[in-house]
Design a protein around this motif. Sequence first.
Motif, PDB file in Angstrom:
ATOM      1  N   GLY A  54      -7.609   6.820  -4.804  1.00 15.20           N
ATOM      2  CA  GLY A  54      -6.358   6.150  -4.323  1.00 15.20           C
ATOM      3  C   GLY A  54      -6.010   6.543  -2.661  1.00 15.20           C
ATOM      4  N   VAL A  55      -4.923   6.035  -2.458  1.00 13.08           N
ATOM      5  CA  VAL A  55      -4.544   6.484  -1.196  1.00 13.08           C
ATOM      6  C   VAL A  55      -3.373   7.519  -1.111  1.00 13.08           C
ATOM      7  CG1 VAL A  55      -5.294   4.063  -0.211  1.00 13.08           C
ATOM      8  CG2 VAL A  55      -2.705   4.660  -0.718  1.00 13.08           C
ATOM      9  N   LEU A  56      -3.234   8.189   0.021  1.00  7.64           N
ATOM     10  CA  LEU A  56      -2.307   9.287   0.126  1.00  7.64           C
ATOM     11  C   LEU A  56      -1.319   8.810   0.993  1.00  7.64           C
ATOM     12  CD1 LEU A  56      -4.794  12.295   0.712  1.00  7.64           C
ATOM     13  CD2 LEU A  56      -3.627  11.748  -1.342  1.00  7.64           C
ATOM     14  N   ILE A  57       0.148   8.954   0.630  1.00 12.80           N
ATOM     15  CA  ILE A  57       1.122   8.527   1.296  1.00 12.80           C
ATOM     16  C   ILE A  57       2.017   9.732   1.840  1.00 12.80           C
ATOM     17  CG2 ILE A  57       3.167   7.136   1.420  1.00 12.80           C
ATOM     18  CD1 ILE A  57       1.483   5.518  -0.771  1.00 12.80           C
ATOM     19  N   GLY A  58       2.394   9.947   2.955  1.00  8.71           N
ATOM     20  CA  GLY A  58       3.214  11.139   3.454  1.00  8.71           C
ATOM     21  C   GLY A  58       3.847  10.955   4.724  1.00  8.71           C
ATOM     22  N   GLU A  59       4.164  12.266   4.890  1.00  7.28           N
ATOM     23  CA  GLU A  59       4.984  12.333   6.148  1.00  7.28           C
ATOM     24  C   GLU A  59       4.469  13.286   7.431  1.00  7.28           C
ATOM     25  OE1 GLU A  59       8.943  13.837   5.208  1.00  7.28           O
ATOM     26  OE2 GLU A  59       9.286  12.170   3.808  1.00  7.28           O
ATOM     27  N   ARG A  60       4.437  12.668   8.715  1.00  9.74           N
ATOM     28  CA  ARG A  60       4.030  13.424   9.645  1.00  9.74           C
ATOM     29  C   ARG A  60       5.095  14.300  10.157  1.00  9.74           C
ATOM     30  NH1 ARG A  60      -1.124  11.774  10.861  1.00  9.74           N
ATOM     31  NH2 ARG A  60      -1.697  10.009   9.814  1.00  9.74           N
ATOM     32  N   ARG A  61       4.908  15.691  10.283  1.00  6.58           N
ATOM     33  CA  ARG A  61       5.861  16.582  10.430  1.00  6.58           C
ATOM     34  C   ARG A  61       5.274  17.361  11.740  1.00  6.58           C
ATOM     35  NH1 ARG A  61       8.685  18.468   5.124  1.00  6.58           N
ATOM     36  NH2 ARG A  61       9.346  16.475   4.473  1.00  6.58           N
ATOM     37  N   GLY A  62       5.423  16.803  13.097  1.00  9.81           N
ATOM     38  CA  GLY A  62       4.342  17.387  14.128  1.00  9.81           C
ATOM     39  C   GLY A  62       3.125  17.433  13.854  1.00  9.81           C
ATOM     40  N   PRO A  63       2.347  18.386  14.061  1.00 13.69           N
ATOM     41  CA  PRO A  63       1.006  18.429  13.642  1.00 13.69           C
ATOM     42  C   PRO A  63       0.605  18.289  12.077  1.00 13.69           C
ATOM     43  CG  PRO A  63       1.421  20.508  14.376  1.00 13.69           C
ATOM     44  CD  PRO A  63       2.823  19.505  14.446  1.00 13.69           C
ATOM     45  N   HIS A  64       1.833  18.661  11.375  1.00 12.61           N
ATOM     46  CA  HIS A  64       1.348  18.912   9.698  1.00 12.61           C
ATOM     47  C   HIS A  64       1.647  17.452   9.094  1.00 12.61           C
ATOM     48  CE1 HIS A  64       1.527  23.145  11.454  1.00 12.61           C
ATOM     49  NE2 HIS A  64       2.704  22.840  11.651  1.00 12.61           N
ATOM     50  N   LEU A  65       1.282  17.576   7.862  1.00 16.09           N
ATOM     51  CA  LEU A  65       1.203  16.539   6.962  1.00 16.09           C
ATOM     52  C   LEU A  65       1.646  16.889   5.591  1.00 16.09           C
ATOM     53  CD1 LEU A  65      -2.234  14.743   7.805  1.00 16.09           C
ATOM     54  CD2 LEU A  65       0.060  13.879   8.425  1.00 16.09           C
ATOM     55  N   VAL A  66       2.608  16.187   5.152  1.00 19.40           N
ATOM     56  CA  VAL A  66       3.125  16.604   3.824  1.00 19.40           C
ATOM     57  C   VAL A  66       3.026  15.038   2.745  1.00 19.40           C
ATOM     58  CG1 VAL A  66       5.291  16.943   2.375  1.00 19.40           C
ATOM     59  CG2 VAL A  66       5.171  17.771   4.707  1.00 19.40           C
ATOM     60  N   ILE A  67       1.973  15.265   1.776  1.00 22.72           N
ATOM     61  CA  ILE A  67       1.678  14.148   0.974  1.00 22.72           C
ATOM     62  C   ILE A  67       2.740  14.084  -0.057  1.00 22.72           C
ATOM     63  CG2 ILE A  67      -0.156  13.377  -0.608  1.00 22.72           C
ATOM     64  CD1 ILE A  67      -1.122  14.022   2.326  1.00 22.72           C
ATOM     65  N   CYS A  68       3.430  12.987   0.139  1.00 25.11           N
ATOM     66  CA  CYS A  68       4.860  12.908  -0.779  1.00 25.11           C
ATOM     67  C   CYS A  68       4.415  11.803  -1.896  1.00 25.11           C
ATOM     68  CB  CYS A  68       5.687  12.251   0.100  1.00 25.11           C
ATOM     69  SG  CYS A  68       6.204  12.960   1.522  1.00 25.11           S
ATOM     70  N   ASP A  69       3.396  11.049  -1.618  1.00 23.58           N
ATOM     71  CA  ASP A  69       3.055  10.099  -2.809  1.00 23.58           C
ATOM     72  C   ASP A  69       1.691   9.612  -2.822  1.00 23.58           C
ATOM     73  OD1 ASP A  69       3.519   8.320  -4.916  1.00 23.58           O
ATOM     74  OD2 ASP A  69       5.428   7.627  -4.317  1.00 23.58           O
ATOM     75  N   LEU A  70       1.123   8.743  -3.831  1.00 20.81           N
ATOM     76  CA  LEU A  70      -0.292   8.591  -3.836  1.00 20.81           C
ATOM     77  C   LEU A  70      -0.267   7.102  -4.491  1.00 20.81           C
ATOM     78  CD1 LEU A  70      -2.381  10.630  -6.229  1.00 20.81           C
ATOM     79  CD2 LEU A  70       0.115  10.441  -6.341  1.00 20.81           C
ATOM     80  N   SER A  71      -1.437   6.481  -4.346  1.00 27.12           N
ATOM     81  CA  SER A  71      -1.763   5.298  -5.436  1.00 27.12           C
ATOM     82  C   SER A  71      -2.867   5.867  -6.249  1.00 27.12           C
ATOM     83  CB  SER A  71      -2.317   4.110  -4.750  1.00 27.12           C
ATOM     84  OG  SER A  71      -3.517   4.328  -3.876  1.00 27.12           O
ATOM     85  N   VAL A  72      -2.732   5.053  -7.426  1.00 25.14           N
ATOM     86  CA  VAL A  72      -3.727   5.659  -8.453  1.00 25.14           C
ATOM     87  C   VAL A  72      -4.749   4.345  -8.948  1.00 25.14           C
ATOM     88  CG1 VAL A  72      -2.266   7.171  -9.434  1.00 25.14           C
ATOM     89  CG2 VAL A  72      -2.147   5.059 -10.285  1.00 25.14           C
ATOM     90  N   PRO A  73      -5.813   4.616  -9.747  1.00 27.33           N
ATOM     91  CA  PRO A  73      -6.876   3.567  -9.921  1.00 27.33           C
ATOM     92  C   PRO A  73      -6.078   2.339 -10.769  1.00 27.33           C
ATOM     93  CG  PRO A  73      -7.705   5.672 -10.496  1.00 27.33           C
ATOM     94  CD  PRO A  73      -6.206   5.853 -10.114  1.00 27.33           C
ATOM     95  N   GLY A  74      -6.482   1.163 -10.666  1.00 31.86           N
ATOM     96  CA  GLY A  74      -5.873   0.034 -11.158  1.00 31.86           C
ATOM     97  C   GLY A  74      -6.647  -1.132 -11.045  1.00 31.86           C
ATOM     98  N   ILE A  75      -6.044  -2.358 -11.533  1.00 32.17           N
ATOM     99  CA  ILE A  75      -6.756  -3.528 -11.428  1.00 32.17           C
ATOM    100  C   ILE A  75      -7.467  -3.871 -10.363  1.00 32.17           C
ATOM    101  CG2 ILE A  75      -6.587  -6.062 -11.734  1.00 32.17           C
ATOM    102  CD1 ILE A  75      -4.211  -5.204 -13.819  1.00 32.17           C
ATOM    103  N   GLY A  76      -8.634  -4.262 -10.215  1.00 33.70           N
ATOM    104  CA  GLY A  76      -9.613  -4.540  -9.161  1.00 33.70           C
ATOM    105  C   GLY A  76     -10.421  -3.483  -8.568  1.00 33.70           C
ATOM    106  N   ASP A  77     -10.053  -2.241  -8.847  1.00 26.64           N
ATOM    107  CA  ASP A  77     -10.773  -1.106  -8.685  1.00 26.64           C
ATOM    108  C   ASP A  77     -12.282  -0.981  -9.303  1.00 26.64           C
ATOM    109  OD1 ASP A  77      -9.159  -0.161  -6.680  1.00 26.64           O
ATOM    110  OD2 ASP A  77      -8.227   1.207  -8.256  1.00 26.64           O
ATOM    111  N   ILE A  78     -13.274  -0.623  -8.558  1.00 28.71           N
ATOM    112  CA  ILE A  78     -14.624  -0.587  -9.215  1.00 28.71           C
ATOM    113  C   ILE A  78     -15.051   0.586  -9.552  1.00 28.71           C
ATOM    114  CG2 ILE A  78     -17.162  -1.196  -9.048  1.00 28.71           C
ATOM    115  CD1 ILE A  78     -16.028  -3.576  -7.194  1.00 28.71           C
ATOM    116  N   ARG A  79     -15.075   1.192 -10.804  1.00 25.56           N
ATOM    117  CA  ARG A  79     -15.334   2.568 -11.065  1.00 25.56           C
ATOM    118  C   ARG A  79     -16.696   2.814 -11.900  1.00 25.56           C
ATOM    119  NH1 ARG A  79      -9.633   4.423 -13.802  1.00 25.56           N
ATOM    120  NH2 ARG A  79     -10.807   6.520 -13.556  1.00 25.56           N
TER     121      ARG A  79
END
Length: 158
Positions: free
Chosen positions: A42-67
């Motif tokens: 999945g993808v990672l969704i977050g906030e940029r806080r200066g040079p730092h990153l906070v991962i706040c959410d994400l996407s998960v496997p679903g329809i259309g993904d090939i696994r």
Amino acid sequence: MKTVSELVFKDKDGKIVVILEHVLNIMLNYRQLTPTSFEAAGVLIGERRGPHLVICDLSVPGIGDIRSRYQVNRKGKHHQKKVVECFYSSNGFQQYVGEWHTHPEDYPSPSFLDKQSWRDNLVADIPMVTIILGRKALWVARKENNKIREMREVSLSE
């Protein structure tokens, strides 16, 4: 993996990535714990806080993904939809900051294919995060320009 409220990773330059507890808990549901478990991504969704990153959410496997057992291709349109929803609901603070996937090993490390994919597809002038979730540990790195820098887990007091 130990039970924690969030995980903090630091690179050699002192830049930090924080993975919030609910994000970690969602990822842990996709560990490849059995011989028939497929890779997840999945993808990672977050906030940029200066040079730092906070991962706040994400996407998960679903329809259309090939696994399969040893590969995953994030093809589903729901990944982009999740990024857009988080961007608008956070008034633009949360954005796409990287990607994650699983490996069927206890202590994961990137394959040649992983590194090639990040170089070719994770293109940005600003730092991005890559996470590989194993059965017992995470492998975390920051990608800045064309350099992939592995990060180490630290305690909040470090």
